[in-house]
Enzyme design. Structure first.
Site, short mmCIF file in Angstrom:
data_model
loop_
_atom_site.label_atom_id
_atom_site.label_comp_id
_atom_site.label_asym_id
_atom_site.label_seq_id
_atom_site.Cartn_x
_atom_site.Cartn_y
_atom_site.Cartn_z
N ASN A 177 -67.82 21.08 -19.14
CA ASN A 177 -68.33 22.35 -19.03
C ASN A 177 -67.39 23.33 -19.13
O ASN A 177 -66.52 23.58 -18.37
CB ASN A 177 -69.18 22.52 -17.73
CG ASN A 177 -69.52 23.92 -17.57
OD1 ASN A 177 -69.78 24.74 -18.51
ND2 ASN A 177 -70.20 24.29 -16.22
N LYS A 185 -74.40 17.71 -11.48
CA LYS A 185 -73.76 19.19 -11.41
C LYS A 185 -72.58 19.00 -11.94
O LYS A 185 -71.44 18.06 -11.74
CB LYS A 185 -73.96 19.51 -10.11
CG LYS A 185 -73.24 20.85 -9.68
CD LYS A 185 -74.45 22.01 -9.96
CE LYS A 185 -73.53 23.31 -9.72
NZ LYS A 185 -73.83 24.57 -10.61
N CYS A 208 -66.60 28.20 -17.91
CA CYS A 208 -65.93 28.46 -16.69
C CYS A 208 -64.67 29.32 -16.89
O CYS A 208 -64.11 29.43 -17.98
CB CYS A 208 -65.33 26.97 -16.29
SG CYS A 208 -64.42 27.11 -14.76
N GLY A 247 -84.22 28.83 -19.37
CA GLY A 247 -85.89 28.75 -19.23
C GLY A 247 -86.42 29.08 -20.66
O GLY A 247 -85.69 29.62 -21.58
N ASN A 302 -79.55 32.71 -12.84
CA ASN A 302 -78.85 32.14 -11.69
C ASN A 302 -77.18 32.47 -11.92
O ASN A 302 -76.74 32.86 -12.99
CB ASN A 302 -78.89 30.59 -11.52
CG ASN A 302 -77.82 29.97 -12.28
OD1 ASN A 302 -76.65 29.64 -11.88
ND2 ASN A 302 -78.06 29.47 -13.63
N GLY A 329 -84.67 26.07 -22.60
CA GLY A 329 -85.83 26.54 -22.43
C GLY A 329 -86.89 25.33 -22.84
O GLY A 329 -88.14 25.56 -22.99
N GLY A 371 -72.66 29.50 -9.61
CA GLY A 371 -71.32 29.81 -9.83
C GLY A 371 -70.48 28.38 -9.34
O GLY A 371 -69.54 28.46 -8.67
N LEU A 372 -70.84 27.27 -9.86
CA LEU A 372 -70.04 26.15 -10.09
C LEU A 372 -69.82 25.57 -8.59
O LEU A 372 -68.93 24.84 -8.16
CB LEU A 372 -68.59 26.27 -10.77
CG LEU A 372 -68.99 26.59 -12.18
CD1 LEU A 372 -67.54 26.78 -12.84
CD2 LEU A 372 -69.63 25.63 -12.94
#
Ligand SMILES: Cc1cc2nc3c(=O)[nH]c(=O)nc-3n(C[C@H](O)[C@H](O)[C@H](O)COP(=O)(O)O)c2cc1C
Length: 306
Positions: free
Chosen positions: A126, A44, A129, A216, A70, A245, A73-74
């Protein structure tokens, strides 16, 4: 026939990697998915301090389109606590990529410096953000900032840096170019797409935070398009990792043909038994390679461009 693949200098036993944010908040889930047969796992996203994340509900399944929205939120424990999980993964020899984030350059630097002594295959940056210094727009939408962050981190470590691109931009090639100029070792595409779902009975958004990110099956054609474009423009310079996906072995092959050397899988591993899913993925890839006389993953990569 070989499933091995290389992402730059990194050797993987197969091209399947757990995507960040799904089953990646503790060492035990990361270890379990690796042992189920993946080539590597990504944590994560880890930031400078612990964050609770957004109000619940923060994940909502859209079963009719095999997708999820989703707004997690980190949420994360912060690097100083998460170090312990990475240390256990190191002891158990789990090939681990650590996803990191910050709200500005200094925070990215703090997290990298707090973890770079560990045995990490790569850091995935990532960039989806909010940038607090520039009014909350996502860092990954600003090419100058992307280049600055990547080149600053590049000077701090020899560990490979993978830049994860957000699809929520008008020109992904400009951001990819900035990441390459900054010294990125691989491009990862794509993160979730901005989305929203409203419950027509309550007349309210279904997520506590109202807005979210879509992942997805619904986003796969978008991921394929981005990987195809990135490979066409930068495939001779940098490896590309496809994500978005993947539910079936066929989806993985599609990403490889578009130009990916490896893929990341998130949502589908979070909604089914990872052991079963991974076994099906591997069976399908093997069958396809046999039918199409491919001896290695490398031979499939970029096939749709020839
Ligand atoms: C619940 C959830 C949490 C996520 N958290 C992160 C995260 O912390 N960092 C990140 O880079 N991507 C995160 N993602 C995005 C995934 O890594 C991936 O890019 C995206 O979901 C598309 O792949 P998929 O369709 O296979 O899920 C998250 C996705 C989901 C569904």
């Amino acid at each position: 026939m070989s499933f091995d693949t290389e992402v730059g200098d990194i050797q993987l036993r197969n091209p399947l990697i757990l995507a960040s944010g799904v089953l990646g908040t503790t060492y035990s889930t990361l270890q379990r998915t690796y042992e189920a047969g993946l080539g590597a796992v990504i944590t994560k996203s880890i930031g400078p301090r612990s964050r609770i994340g957004n109000p619940n509900p923060s994940v909502f399944a859209l079963q009719e389109i095999r997708s999820v929205i989703n707004s997690v939120g980190l949420a994360n424990p912060g690097y100083s606590i998460f170090r312990e999980d990475i240390q256990i993964l190191n002891e158990n020899k789990i090939p681990t990529i650590v996803s990191i984030f910050g709200e500005n350059k200094e925070e990215f630097l703090e997290v990298l410096n707090g973890l770079k002594d560990l045995s990490v295959l790569a850091f995935e940056l990532n960039l989806s953000c909010p940038n607090t210094e520039k009014g909350g727009t996502q860092i990954g939408t600003d090419p100058e900032l992307v280049k600055e962050i990547v080149s600053m981190l590049r000077k701090e470590t020899e560990i490979p840096l993978w830049v994860k691109l957000t699809p929520n931009v008008s020109n992904i090639l400009e951001i990819a170019d900035a990441a390459i100029k900054g010294g990125s070792d691989a491009l990862v595409a794509i993160n979730t797409l901005k989305a929203m779902v409203i419950d027509i009975q309550t007349k309210m958004p279904v997520l506590g935070f109202k807005r979210g990110g879509l992942s997805g099956a619904a986003i796969k054609p978008i991921g394929i398009r981005y990987v195809y474009d990135l490979y066409e423009n930068f495939g001779d310079k940098i490896p590309i990792i496809g994500v978005g996906g993947i539910y079936r072995g066929e989806d993985i092959i599609e990403y490889l043909l578009a130009g990916a050397t490896a893929v990341e899988i998130g949502t589908s591993l979070g909604v089914a038994y990872p052991e079963n899913m991974i076994r099906f993925f591997q069976m399908k890839i093997k069958k396809y390679m046999k039918e199409h006389q491919f001896n290695s993953i490398k031979e499939i990569t970029g096939g749709a461009h020839r």
